[in-house]
Design an enzyme around this catalytic site. Structure first.
Site, PDB file in Angstrom:
ATOM      1  N   HIS A  60      -3.756 -35.822  55.266  1.00  0.00           N
ATOM      2  CA  HIS A  60      -2.737 -36.349  54.290  1.00  0.00           C
ATOM      3  C   HIS A  60      -2.921 -37.389  53.694  1.00  0.00           C
ATOM      4  CE1 HIS A  60       1.753 -35.879  53.460  1.00  0.00           C
ATOM      5  NE2 HIS A  60       1.796 -37.201  53.482  1.00  0.00           N
ATOM      6  N   SER A  97       3.794 -35.903  48.823  1.00  0.00           N
ATOM      7  CA  SER A  97       4.536 -35.971  50.272  1.00  0.00           C
ATOM      8  C   SER A  97       5.986 -36.434  49.937  1.00  0.00           C
ATOM      9  CB  SER A  97       4.014 -37.225  51.063  1.00  0.00           C
ATOM     10  OG  SER A  97       4.505 -37.220  52.447  1.00  0.00           O
ATOM     11  N   ASP A 138      -3.482 -31.292  57.734  1.00  0.00           N
ATOM     12  CA  ASP A 138      -2.725 -32.511  57.603  1.00  0.00           C
ATOM     13  C   ASP A 138      -1.929 -32.680  58.744  1.00  0.00           C
ATOM     14  OD1 ASP A 138      -0.230 -33.919  56.616  1.00  0.00           O
ATOM     15  OD2 ASP A 138      -0.737 -33.291  54.674  1.00  0.00           O
TER      16      ASP A 138
END
Lengths: 283, 283
Positions: free
Chosen positions: A254, A145, A221
């Site tokens: 995620h 991320s 995600d």
């Protein structure tokens, strides 16, 4: 430098150290996994950059990477995600200030004094690690991320410094998405020209080294469309002729369950590159 | 029953459910990992019992067991460690009350109303799981610390119910150590005769089934001498002629880094037993 955690793990040691960072002007903690091979010889190092809100703890407790690091004989170093301490500037919200350093060197106050995570991660921390632990100067870098953004940017800005790079669910175009716009506006100011040197999609065109990029992305995600937008990286890589393996994984989100599921393949990718083999991942 | 987490993981799904427990008289959460094989056929189940202070989350986020469960085609069910809710009795300290149910059926107030974790773990939860998910009636059981005690006691009290049993760092003789003395005194009262049916070392002599015990213990565990005392289990197993493989691991402590390092061998042990092979672990 003070050892604050020391735990046996897969035949090696999962340690955490605290040290004074001159680059950041504060006390920092970082984690280092030393595989069993490090008892007998120097081993290469994978640097892992974590995402928003994380510390040095998240990856070492949740990713299950130590098993693969022990198999391949690779150390893993995990820095924190921002400078820390009472005199370090902070902001409301999880996406700016502490826990959200974005692995750049800030130029605007109140951030510029401490927020220099790029120089810390790329220079100060490796110098410390290479002086204090049984490691070689061979480095790889990865992250998740915000840390995926960090890994790509650190590799693209510093040709020759890393043997390989990969990312999970990276923020590939921070200049074009809300997380990046908020952080870059604060840390770098309103002039978008200054943002380009911290944006993987912008950096690809001028990259002096065609280090292949391995990117894994969960197709389910929750941040995919608004914040991550991997198709922008795909387009930028195609335009620049830069090798990219982007793998979309149906069903995955995620979370660290996604990272855990594929971190073994990333360790194998980095191990191949660190052994001097062509580090081309399977498509 | 309500699904509150649903995350792709190693080709299967790491889910968390909330349901009303009639045995415990409260709402409970449990985690279930369904391996990829469960999409096509029914799979056996490993029940994992966690230690003091844990919830259904600790094992699923930290142990890295899903990889091995996916390899072997085994589901893993992780209950919470006590009844929960505002009307459930609690106490000061981490080692009594919520988070510290000790996997027994309490007989003393204020505990007897809700604290019936043995019946929940051995009967109610498996009945629910076997009715609602693609699993067989084949069961294995394992756990850590207080949950290692729970796994051993559940297996020893219920011959024929589990194909295999293992434990990490178990409290093997709760009647003889401070954690157990405090909990058993509160949940069962002062009469030590009532404690014997919840103490693995006491149960071994009368066990109707010689299910082999696999126990891993860190030699540098901070609770080794005061609370765990694996030599008492070794002596009780020798006296009872009960098969026990006790492995002491130099350097390892009481943490999840220890569990993660050896959970793969436990999954292999349970997989062998669930396939009907002699589940004898290597010594």
């Amino acid at each position: 430098m003070e050892c604050i955690e020391h735990r046996a793990c897969f035949g090696g040691w999962q340690d955490v150290y605290r040290h004074a960072s001159s680059v950041l002007g504060c006390t920092m903690s970082f984690a280092i996994y030393l595989p069993p091979q490090a008892a007998e010889r120097r081993v290469p190092v994978l640097y892992w950059l974590s995402g928003l809100t994380c510390t040095e703890q998240n990856f070492i407790t949740k990713a299950g990477a130590q098993r693969y690091a022990a198999e391949h004989g690779i150390a893993i170093v995990c820095p924190d995600t921002s400078p820390r301490g009472e005199d370090v500037a902070d902001a409301e919200g999880y996406d700016l200030g502490k826990g959200a350093g974005f692995y750049l060197n800030a130029t605007r106050e109140p951030w510029a004094r401490h927020y220099r995570m790029h120089d810390y991660v790329v220079h100060e921390l490796p110098a410390l690690v290479e002086a204090q632990f049984p490691v070689t100067g061979e480095r790889a870098i990865s992250g998740h991320s915000m840390g995926g953004h960090g890994a790509l940017v650190c590799a693209l800005r510093n040709p020759g410094r890393y043997r390989s790079v990969s990312a999970f669910s990276p923020i590939v175009a921070p200049s074009q998405v809300p997380w990046g716009e908020k952080a870059f506006g604060a840390y770098l100011g309103a002039d978008h020209a200054a943002w380009k040197q911290w944006d993987a999609c912008e950096l690809l065109g001028g990259a002096a080294e065609k280090l292949p990029l391995l990117v894994d992305q969960g197709a389910d995600d929750e941040f995919l469309e608004l914040q991550l937008r991997p198709q922008l990286l795909q387009a930028a890589a195609a335009a620049a002729g830069h090798p990219l393996t982007l793998r979309m994984h149906p069903g995955y989100d995620h979370s660290y369950y996604f990272i855990a599921s594929f971190i073994g393949e990333h360790l194998a990718h980095h191990a191949a590159a660190l052994r001097g083999q062509a580090g081309v991942p399977r498509g």
